[in-house]
Scaffold this active site. Structure first.
Site: not given
Ligand code: ITT
Length: 223
Positions: A8-9, A11, A61, A183-184, A203, A208
């Site tokens: 996830n770029p 992050k 995570d 994401g959300f 943000k 978090h």
């Molecule tokens: P990696 O596991 O490869 O790091 P991922 O996106 O699948 O990438 P996660 O397993 O940690 O990451 O899933 C986290 C999910 O929670 C992410 O796909 C979003 O749907 C949500 N999420 C987490 N942090 C978020 C944020 O800051 N803003 C919006 N949605 C977030």
């Protein structure tokens, strides 16, 4: 160079604000164990990723915990985003539902070496602790898989230690607004603004991930 292990770029974009050029994306889809606890997923992921990267790694995570759904999707957020979709998660909430929600993240660091299990170097602050079921022993300590499960903090010579840093932000679920973030973010509102309406800097200042990254960056800088 520190490897941020994620697909996830978004992050990584947020992490560079805290770690400058010392961090690079390591695009490795580490095996995510099915667990109800972000700490378990992050710790196991960091250990697996460390073996793949052969260098220091962080794994993040994270998840969205919706009060009206008893914390769902939580650790399953990524899967729910891909299947149900963000818009439909918003529509699944009923008008009379409690709108409360929280984003939580756990950053797990692993470099193959041991750490001193100090009391609270990357601990969660008072605000983070509201409503959380974390014991004092869960804060910023070196853990093994077993210790992630039982919450103890001492090191074991049998498994590679992982250090955990946690962050949380409370907010409300709203109809989607904004184009930024990922994401959300469009359905998560904090103080009247959705995360998708904020710049990365805005943000990070309250999120978090920003909170967990700030703790990690402080500890890592000293290391
Ligand atoms: P990696 O596991 O490869 O790091 P991922 O996106 O699948 O990438 P996660 O397993 O940690 O990451 O899933 C986290 C999910 O929670 C992410 O796909 C979003 O749907 C949500 N999420 C987490 N942090 C978020 C944020 O800051 N803003 C919006 N949605 C977030």
């Amino acid at each position: 160079m520190l490897n941020f292990v994620t697909t996830n770029p978004g992050k990584v974009r947020e992490a560079t604000e805290y770690l400058d050029d010392d961090v690079q994306q390591f695009d490795f889809d580490y095996p995510e164990v099915q667990a109800d606890d972000l700490r378990t997923v992050a710790a196991k992921g960091a250990r697996a990723a460390y073996r793949a990267a052969d260098g220091p790694v962080i794994v993040d995570d994270a998840g969205l915990f919706i009060d009206a759904f008893d914390g769902f999707p939580g650790p399953y957020s990524s899967y729910v985003e891909d299947t149900v979709g963000v818009e439909r998660v918003w529509r699944m909430t009923e008008p009379e539902d409690d709108r409360g929600a929280a984003f939580k993240t756990v950053i797990a660091y692993c470099d193959g070496e041991g750490f001193e299990a100090t009391p609270d170097p990357g601990g969660i602050d008072r605000e983070d602790r509201r409503g959380q079921d974390l014991s004092a022993d869960d804060r910023g300590t070196a853990t093994t898989d077993e210790q992630v499960h039982d919450g103890s903090a001492a090191q074991s010579s049998e498994t590679v230690p992982v250090k955990l840093f946690e962050g949380r932000v409370n907010g409300e679920i709203v109809a989607p607004r904004g184009e930024g973030g990922f994401g959300f973010d469009p359905i998560f509102e904090h103080d009247g603004t959705t995360f998708a309406e904020m710049s990365t800097e805005q943000k990070n200042a309250i999120s978090h991930r920003g909170r967990a990254l700030a703790k990690f960056a402080e500890w890592y800088g000293e290391r």
